[in-house]
Design a protein around this motif. Sequence first.
Motif, PDB file in Angstrom:
ATOM      1  N   ARG A   9     -30.386  43.183 -32.503  1.00 27.50           N
ATOM      2  CA  ARG A   9     -31.338  42.428 -31.679  1.00 27.50           C
ATOM      3  C   ARG A   9     -30.973  42.489 -30.197  1.00 27.50           C
ATOM      4  NH1 ARG A   9     -33.700  37.184 -34.670  1.00 27.50           N
ATOM      5  NH2 ARG A   9     -34.197  38.177 -36.647  1.00 27.50           N
ATOM      6  N   TYR A  10     -29.684  42.383 -29.889  1.00 29.76           N
ATOM      7  CA  TYR A  10     -29.256  42.484 -28.486  1.00 29.76           C
ATOM      8  C   TYR A  10     -29.521  43.885 -27.935  1.00 29.76           C
ATOM      9  CZ  TYR A  10     -27.104  37.886 -28.173  1.00 29.76           C
ATOM     10  OH  TYR A  10     -26.888  36.533 -28.120  1.00 29.76           O
ATOM     11  N   GLN A  11     -29.338  44.899 -28.754  1.00 32.73           N
ATOM     12  CA  GLN A  11     -29.626  46.260 -28.312  1.00 32.73           C
ATOM     13  C   GLN A  11     -31.117  46.438 -28.026  1.00 32.73           C
ATOM     14  OE1 GLN A  11     -27.986  48.489 -31.574  1.00 32.73           O
ATOM     15  NE2 GLN A  11     -26.008  48.768 -30.566  1.00 32.73           N
ATOM     16  N   ILE A  12     -31.956  45.906 -28.872  1.00 35.85           N
ATOM     17  CA  ILE A  12     -33.398  45.986 -28.651  1.00 35.85           C
ATOM     18  C   ILE A  12     -33.782  45.225 -27.385  1.00 35.85           C
ATOM     19  CG2 ILE A  12     -35.649  45.270 -29.571  1.00 35.85           C
ATOM     20  CD1 ILE A  12     -34.540  45.911 -32.370  1.00 35.85           C
ATOM     21  N   LEU A  13     -33.170  44.071 -27.152  1.00 33.97           N
ATOM     22  CA  LEU A  13     -33.417  43.311 -25.929  1.00 33.97           C
ATOM     23  C   LEU A  13     -33.039  44.121 -24.703  1.00 33.97           C
ATOM     24  CD1 LEU A  13     -34.092  40.637 -24.423  1.00 33.97           C
ATOM     25  CD2 LEU A  13     -31.678  40.048 -24.703  1.00 33.97           C
ATOM     26  N   GLY A  14     -31.868  44.747 -24.728  1.00 30.56           N
ATOM     27  CA  GLY A  14     -31.418  45.546 -23.586  1.00 30.56           C
ATOM     28  C   GLY A  14     -32.340  46.721 -23.302  1.00 30.56           C
ATOM     29  N   VAL A  15     -32.738  47.442 -24.345  1.00 23.45           N
ATOM     30  CA  VAL A  15     -33.655  48.577 -24.174  1.00 23.45           C
ATOM     31  C   VAL A  15     -34.996  48.090 -23.638  1.00 23.45           C
ATOM     32  CG1 VAL A  15     -34.951  50.346 -25.423  1.00 23.45           C
ATOM     33  CG2 VAL A  15     -32.526  50.025 -25.883  1.00 23.45           C
ATOM     34  N   LEU A  52     -34.413  47.958  -6.497  1.00 22.00           N
ATOM     35  CA  LEU A  52     -35.220  46.934  -7.154  1.00 22.00           C
ATOM     36  C   LEU A  52     -34.816  46.743  -8.604  1.00 22.00           C
ATOM     37  CD1 LEU A  52     -37.744  45.070  -7.203  1.00 22.00           C
ATOM     38  CD2 LEU A  52     -39.074  47.096  -7.768  1.00 22.00           C
ATOM     39  N   VAL A  53     -34.447  47.817  -9.271  1.00 15.72           N
ATOM     40  CA  VAL A  53     -34.074  47.756 -10.689  1.00 15.72           C
ATOM     41  C   VAL A  53     -32.924  46.783 -10.911  1.00 15.72           C
ATOM     42  CG1 VAL A  53     -33.192  49.127 -12.603  1.00 15.72           C
ATOM     43  CG2 VAL A  53     -34.858  50.113 -11.051  1.00 15.72           C
ATOM     44  N   VAL A  54     -31.942  46.818 -10.050  1.00 23.67           N
ATOM     45  CA  VAL A  54     -30.762  45.952 -10.189  1.00 23.67           C
ATOM     46  C   VAL A  54     -31.162  44.488 -10.039  1.00 23.67           C
ATOM     47  CG1 VAL A  54     -28.547  45.344  -9.161  1.00 23.67           C
ATOM     48  CG2 VAL A  54     -29.188  47.736  -9.391  1.00 23.67           C
ATOM     49  N   TYR A  55     -31.954  44.190  -9.027  1.00 25.50           N
ATOM     50  CA  TYR A  55     -32.357  42.801  -8.795  1.00 25.50           C
ATOM     51  C   TYR A  55     -33.265  42.273  -9.900  1.00 25.50           C
ATOM     52  CZ  TYR A  55     -30.289  42.779  -4.180  1.00 25.50           C
ATOM     53  OH  TYR A  55     -29.402  42.811  -3.141  1.00 25.50           O
ATOM     54  N   PHE A  56     -34.195  43.101 -10.360  1.00 22.29           N
ATOM     55  CA  PHE A  56     -35.093  42.625 -11.406  1.00 22.29           C
ATOM     56  C   PHE A  56     -34.340  42.402 -12.713  1.00 22.29           C
ATOM     57  CE2 PHE A  56     -38.410  42.640 -14.575  1.00 22.29           C
ATOM     58  CZ  PHE A  56     -39.326  41.798 -13.987  1.00 22.29           C
ATOM     59  N   PHE A  57     -33.415  43.286 -13.043  1.00 27.63           N
ATOM     60  CA  PHE A  57     -32.615  43.110 -14.249  1.00 27.63           C
ATOM     61  C   PHE A  57     -31.789  41.830 -14.150  1.00 27.63           C
ATOM     62  CE2 PHE A  57     -29.052  43.965 -17.121  1.00 27.63           C
ATOM     63  CZ  PHE A  57     -29.751  44.325 -18.264  1.00 27.63           C
ATOM     64  N   ALA A  58     -31.184  41.583 -12.997  1.00 24.00           N
ATOM     65  CA  ALA A  58     -30.376  40.369 -12.807  1.00 24.00           C
ATOM     66  C   ALA A  58     -31.248  39.119 -12.905  1.00 24.00           C
ATOM     67  CB  ALA A  58     -29.665  40.420 -11.458  1.00 24.00           C
ATOM     68  N   LEU A  59     -32.444  39.158 -12.289  1.00 31.72           N
ATOM     69  CA  LEU A  59     -33.339  38.009 -12.362  1.00 31.72           C
ATOM     70  C   LEU A  59     -33.757  37.734 -13.805  1.00 31.72           C
ATOM     71  CD1 LEU A  59     -35.107  35.857 -10.909  1.00 31.72           C
ATOM     72  CD2 LEU A  59     -36.922  37.575 -10.915  1.00 31.72           C
ATOM     73  N   THR A  60     -34.028  38.762 -14.558  1.00 34.55           N
ATOM     74  CA  THR A  60     -34.422  38.591 -15.952  1.00 34.55           C
ATOM     75  C   THR A  60     -33.298  37.962 -16.767  1.00 34.55           C
ATOM     76  OG1 THR A  60     -35.847  40.528 -15.755  1.00 34.55           O
ATOM     77  CG2 THR A  60     -35.339  39.773 -17.969  1.00 34.55           C
ATOM     78  N   ILE A  61     -32.080  38.417 -16.546  1.00 40.95           N
ATOM     79  CA  ILE A  61     -30.927  37.836 -17.249  1.00 40.95           C
ATOM     80  C   ILE A  61     -30.760  36.366 -16.874  1.00 40.95           C
ATOM     81  CG2 ILE A  61     -28.408  37.952 -17.523  1.00 40.95           C
ATOM     82  CD1 ILE A  61     -29.952  40.175 -18.978  1.00 40.95           C
ATOM     83  N   CYS A  65     -30.963  33.135 -19.419  1.00 45.08           N
ATOM     84  CA  CYS A  65     -29.889  32.136 -19.521  1.00 45.08           C
ATOM     85  C   CYS A  65     -30.413  30.729 -19.258  1.00 45.08           C
ATOM     86  CB  CYS A  65     -28.766  32.470 -18.539  1.00 45.08           C
ATOM     87  SG  CYS A  65     -27.846  33.946 -18.979  1.00 45.08           S
ATOM     88  N   LEU A  66     -31.306  30.581 -18.279  1.00 46.15           N
ATOM     89  CA  LEU A  66     -31.900  29.269 -18.012  1.00 46.15           C
ATOM     90  C   LEU A  66     -32.729  28.781 -19.195  1.00 46.15           C
ATOM     91  CD1 LEU A  66     -32.992  29.677 -14.282  1.00 46.15           C
ATOM     92  CD2 LEU A  66     -31.157  28.227 -15.181  1.00 46.15           C
ATOM     93  N   GLN A  67     -33.410  29.687 -19.848  1.00 47.57           N
ATOM     94  CA  GLN A  67     -34.182  29.314 -21.019  1.00 47.57           C
ATOM     95  C   GLN A  67     -33.272  28.870 -22.161  1.00 47.57           C
ATOM     96  OE1 GLN A  67     -36.799  32.370 -22.411  1.00 47.57           O
ATOM     97  NE2 GLN A  67     -37.801  31.037 -23.880  1.00 47.57           N
ATOM     98  N   ILE A  68     -32.149  29.536 -22.340  1.00 51.06           N
ATOM     99  CA  ILE A  68     -31.193  29.141 -23.378  1.00 51.06           C
ATOM    100  C   ILE A  68     -30.654  27.743 -23.107  1.00 51.06           C
ATOM    101  CG2 ILE A  68     -28.882  29.641 -24.308  1.00 51.06           C
ATOM    102  CD1 ILE A  68     -29.601  32.627 -23.974  1.00 51.06           C
ATOM    103  N   VAL A  69     -30.332  27.462 -21.846  1.00 49.97           N
ATOM    104  CA  VAL A  69     -29.840  26.129 -21.473  1.00 49.97           C
ATOM    105  C   VAL A  69     -30.921  25.081 -21.720  1.00 49.97           C
ATOM    106  CG1 VAL A  69     -29.122  24.702 -19.510  1.00 49.97           C
ATOM    107  CG2 VAL A  69     -28.145  26.975 -19.825  1.00 49.97           C
ATOM    108  N   ASP A  70     -32.155  25.390 -21.344  1.00 46.24           N
ATOM    109  CA  ASP A  70     -33.262  24.450 -21.517  1.00 46.24           C
ATOM    110  C   ASP A  70     -33.512  24.145 -22.987  1.00 46.24           C
ATOM    111  OD1 ASP A  70     -35.416  22.823 -20.589  1.00 46.24           O
ATOM    112  OD2 ASP A  70     -36.802  24.423 -21.174  1.00 46.24           O
TER     113      ASP A  70
END
Length: 81
Positions: A9-15, A52-61, A65-70
């Motif tokens: 599942r984590y691999q599918i999320l990353g891809v 842009l790829v780096v920033y968008f990937f970081a924002l998504t992560i 994480c915020l959703q997991i905390v919520d």
Amino acid sequence: MSKTELLRRYQILGVSLFIIVFGISSITCSNLGTSPISSIPYVASLNTPLPLVVYFFALTIVLICLQIVDVGQKRDNRAKG
């Protein structure tokens, strides 16, 4: 859930994240515009040497994480009440 299922599942999320990020980068580089969610990473990429790829990937992560905390806080509140 087994560890192999969790790893899959984590691999599918990353891809999936990479596909989304490269799609948004392609749309932005072709001057078709940006969506509201990708405007923050786009502005950050204009003012720094990172793409842009780096920033968008970081924002998504960060958003994941915020959703997991919520969700964890909602679960704790239901257990108390």
